[in-house]
Design a protein around this motif. Structure first.
Motif, mmCIF file in Angstrom:
data_model
loop_
_atom_site.group_PDB
_atom_site.id
_atom_site.type_symbol
_atom_site.label_atom_id
_atom_site.label_comp_id
_atom_site.label_asym_id
_atom_site.label_seq_id
_atom_site.Cartn_x
_atom_site.Cartn_y
_atom_site.Cartn_z
ATOM 1 N N GLY A 1 -10.506 17.049 3.347
ATOM 2 C CA GLY A 1 -9.550 16.815 2.271
ATOM 3 C C GLY A 1 -9.717 15.452 1.625
ATOM 4 N N SER A 2 -8.795 15.167 0.709
ATOM 5 C CA SER A 2 -8.847 13.924 -0.064
ATOM 6 C C SER A 2 -7.492 13.236 -0.073
ATOM 7 N N LEU A 3 -7.527 11.936 -0.246
ATOM 8 C CA LEU A 3 -6.327 11.127 -0.449
ATOM 9 C C LEU A 3 -6.698 9.981 -1.379
ATOM 10 N N ARG A 4 -5.713 9.487 -2.116
ATOM 11 C CA ARG A 4 -5.918 8.281 -2.898
ATOM 12 C C ARG A 4 -4.881 7.252 -2.485
ATOM 13 N N LEU A 5 -5.371 6.134 -2.001
ATOM 14 C CA LEU A 5 -4.497 5.026 -1.644
ATOM 15 C C LEU A 5 -4.345 4.081 -2.835
ATOM 16 N N LYS B 1 -12.857 12.672 7.331
ATOM 17 C CA LYS B 1 -13.242 13.076 8.676
ATOM 18 C C LYS B 1 -12.191 12.574 9.663
ATOM 19 N N PRO B 2 -12.081 13.210 10.810
ATOM 20 C CA PRO B 2 -11.120 12.711 11.812
ATOM 21 C C PRO B 2 -11.349 11.250 12.165
ATOM 22 N N GLU B 3 -12.578 10.797 12.134
ATOM 23 C CA GLU B 3 -12.862 9.397 12.455
ATOM 24 C C GLU B 3 -12.417 8.425 11.373
ATOM 25 N N ASP B 4 -11.942 8.922 10.248
ATOM 26 C CA ASP B 4 -11.351 8.065 9.218
ATOM 27 C C ASP B 4 -9.885 7.757 9.518
ATOM 28 N N THR B 5 -9.340 8.376 10.547
ATOM 29 C CA THR B 5 -7.948 8.144 10.918
ATOM 30 C C THR B 5 -7.737 6.679 11.297
ATOM 31 N N ALA B 6 -6.804 6.021 10.635
ATOM 32 C CA ALA B 6 -6.550 4.594 10.859
ATOM 33 C C ALA B 6 -5.389 4.151 9.979
ATOM 34 N N VAL B 7 -4.929 2.941 10.220
ATOM 35 C CA VAL B 7 -4.055 2.279 9.269
ATOM 36 C C VAL B 7 -4.952 1.552 8.271
ATOM 37 N N TYR B 8 -4.700 1.786 7.000
ATOM 38 C CA TYR B 8 -5.509 1.191 5.945
ATOM 39 C C TYR B 8 -4.749 0.035 5.304
ATOM 40 N N TYR B 9 -5.453 -1.088 5.174
ATOM 41 C CA TYR B 9 -4.854 -2.300 4.632
ATOM 42 C C TYR B 9 -5.600 -2.736 3.370
ATOM 43 N N CYS B 10 -4.871 -3.207 2.389
ATOM 44 C CA CYS B 10 -5.537 -3.874 1.280
ATOM 45 C C CYS B 10 -5.394 -5.381 1.465
ATOM 46 N N ALA B 11 -6.321 -6.105 0.882
ATOM 47 C CA ALA B 11 -6.367 -7.554 1.037
ATOM 48 C C ALA B 11 -6.866 -8.190 -0.250
ATOM 49 N N GLU C 1 0.833 -1.203 0.000
ATOM 50 C CA GLU C 1 0.000 0.000 0.000
ATOM 51 C C GLU C 1 0.873 1.259 0.000
ATOM 52 N N SER C 2 0.314 2.315 -0.547
ATOM 53 C CA SER C 2 0.964 3.625 -0.507
ATOM 54 C C SER C 2 -0.111 4.698 -0.627
ATOM 55 N N GLY C 3 0.290 5.940 -0.367
ATOM 56 C CA GLY C 3 -0.624 7.060 -0.544
ATOM 57 C C GLY C 3 -1.190 7.631 0.730
ATOM 58 N N GLY C 4 -0.882 7.009 1.857
ATOM 59 C CA GLY C 4 -1.355 7.541 3.116
ATOM 60 C C GLY C 4 -0.643 8.829 3.485
ATOM 61 N N GLY C 5 -1.128 9.461 4.538
ATOM 62 C CA GLY C 5 -0.499 10.697 4.985
ATOM 63 C C GLY C 5 -1.396 11.469 5.922
#
Length: 126
Positions: free
Chosen positions: A16-20, A87-97, A6-10
């Motif tokens: 705002g927006s991000l694309r993982l 949103k602040p509640e989207d704060t997390a480590v994101y994993y793909c599977a 994975e990449s694209g976090g920050g």
């Protein structure tokens, strides 16, 4: 050896927006349904979004529906998660599977996935 990277976090401000991105290797990517999950501190890993091997069918958690979009590019062996209106509640480590499955279906159950990436941190400030 199967790898999902994975990449694209920050760090991003609320709204705002991000694309993982998640690049796969060591597997026949077009035979795999893919998913994104996330885990916040002190919480269990939870389903975010899933896509079937064709890219036609998608599923989303209610908490992200309308804000996140999952997509895939099979020739590039990559699955994406476009995140908007964060949103602040989207704060997390994101994993793909990934889960090998040849029917046109999404996989939303964490227990059904065969392979996992190492995760990418997403932090949304208020």
């Amino acid at each position: 050896q199967v790898q999902l990277v994975e990449s694209g976090g920050g760090l991003v401000q609320a709204g705002g927006s991000l694309r993982l991105s998640c690049v796969a290797s060591g597997l026949t990517f077009s035979s795999y349904a893919m998913g994104w999950f996330r885990q916040a501190p002190g919480k269990e890993r939870e389903f975010v979004a899933a896509i079937d091997w064709t890219g036609v069918q998608t599923s989303y958690a209610d908490s992200v529906k309308g804000r996140f979009t999952i997509s895939r590019d099979n020739p590039k062996v990559t699955v994406y998660l476009q995140m908007k209106s964060l949103k602040p509640e989207d704060t997390a480590v994101y994993y793909c599977a990934g889960r090998k499955i040849l029917t046109i279906t999404t996989v939303t159950d964490i227990k059904e996935y065969d392979y996992w990436g190492q995760g990418t941190q997403v932090t949304v400030s208020s």
